[in-house]
Design an enzyme around this catalytic site. Sequence first.
Site, PDB file in Angstrom:
ATOM      1  N   CYS A   1      -6.746   5.572  -3.270  1.00 16.29           N
ATOM      2  CA  CYS A   1      -5.784   4.307  -3.347  1.00 16.29           C
ATOM      3  C   CYS A   1      -4.305   4.779  -2.669  1.00 16.29           C
ATOM      4  O   CYS A   1      -3.992   5.898  -2.812  1.00 16.29           O
ATOM      5  CB  CYS A   1      -5.721   3.720  -4.574  1.00 16.29           C
ATOM      6  SG  CYS A   1      -4.290   2.520  -4.614  1.00 16.29           S
TER       7      CYS A   1
ATOM      8  N   HIS B   1     -11.901  -3.404  -6.228  1.00 13.85           N
ATOM      9  CA  HIS B   1     -10.700  -2.383  -5.902  1.00 13.85           C
ATOM     10  C   HIS B   1      -9.395  -3.198  -5.697  1.00 13.85           C
ATOM     11  O   HIS B   1      -8.354  -3.231  -6.288  1.00 13.85           O
ATOM     12  CB  HIS B   1     -10.880  -1.227  -5.095  1.00 13.85           C
ATOM     13  CG  HIS B   1      -9.695  -0.118  -5.030  1.00 13.85           C
ATOM     14  ND1 HIS B   1      -9.589   0.855  -5.647  1.00 13.85           N
ATOM     15  CD2 HIS B   1      -8.432  -0.471  -4.218  1.00 13.85           C
ATOM     16  CE1 HIS B   1      -8.654   1.583  -5.193  1.00 13.85           C
ATOM     17  NE2 HIS B   1      -7.674   0.387  -4.524  1.00 13.85           N
ATOM     18  N   GLU B   2      -9.322  -3.911  -4.558  1.00 11.42           N
ATOM     19  CA  GLU B   2      -8.131  -4.742  -4.078  1.00 11.42           C
ATOM     20  C   GLU B   2      -7.929  -5.845  -4.985  1.00 11.42           C
ATOM     21  O   GLU B   2      -6.642  -6.157  -5.191  1.00 11.42           O
ATOM     22  CB  GLU B   2      -8.472  -5.139  -2.683  1.00 11.42           C
ATOM     23  CG  GLU B   2      -8.727  -4.025  -1.502  1.00 11.42           C
ATOM     24  CD  GLU B   2      -7.650  -2.904  -1.510  1.00 11.42           C
ATOM     25  OE1 GLU B   2      -6.420  -3.196  -1.753  1.00 11.42           O
ATOM     26  OE2 GLU B   2      -8.145  -1.853  -1.248  1.00 11.42           O
TER      27      GLU B   2
ATOM     28  N   HIS C   1      -5.652  -5.044  -7.882  1.00 15.07           N
ATOM     29  CA  HIS C   1      -4.252  -4.913  -7.690  1.00 15.07           C
ATOM     30  C   HIS C   1      -3.633  -6.268  -8.049  1.00 15.07           C
ATOM     31  O   HIS C   1      -2.507  -6.248  -8.586  1.00 15.07           O
ATOM     32  CB  HIS C   1      -3.825  -4.494  -6.207  1.00 15.07           C
ATOM     33  CG  HIS C   1      -4.254  -3.064  -5.821  1.00 15.07           C
ATOM     34  ND1 HIS C   1      -3.261  -2.208  -6.390  1.00 15.07           N
ATOM     35  CD2 HIS C   1      -5.057  -2.444  -5.099  1.00 15.07           C
ATOM     36  CE1 HIS C   1      -3.723  -1.054  -6.107  1.00 15.07           C
ATOM     37  NE2 HIS C   1      -4.816  -1.111  -5.346  1.00 15.07           N
TER      38      HIS C   1
END
Length: 177
Positions: A100, A142-143, A146
Amino acid sequence: MAVRPVLKMGEPLLLQMAQPIERFDTPELHELITDMLDTMRAHNGAGIAAPQIGQSLQLVIFGGFKSPRYPEAEEIPFTVLINPVLTQLADEQEEGWEGCLSVPGMRGMVPRYTQLRYQGRDQFGNAIDRTVTGFHARVVQHEVDHLLGILYPMRIRDLRQFGFIETLFPGQEVHDD
């Protein structure tokens, strides 16, 4: 437009829920997306979320080029995804190495769903509805994490599979900032 500084793990903004975007196709939104793209490319990222550059908004971008950080992965079409909703399509998960831009120099083995549907809007307000698998599904999860205030180390099941790149992969050329 500009490569912006990437917030690092420990910054309180990265642990917050991002706010939905209500206005599309604005000069400010287009400028933010351009800055995110410039920043992602400058750091060879597979994707980036608005909170990573200090904007607590439900906006992620990913794909569009072959990232040297993930040379074995298939190329993902460039996507701007706003106000995303993820739906897992199977219970099956697969572990894979992740890094990341907000956790530089490190990698960890992270479980992710292998099949999912994502929905949202693009920068013009057009609907996006895709079903994906593999690396594409991993990147989206994953994104979008956030936007929920989650960094990938929070998902690692076995911290023995988390560490510095040069220690985990000695002698291999692995790109990271």
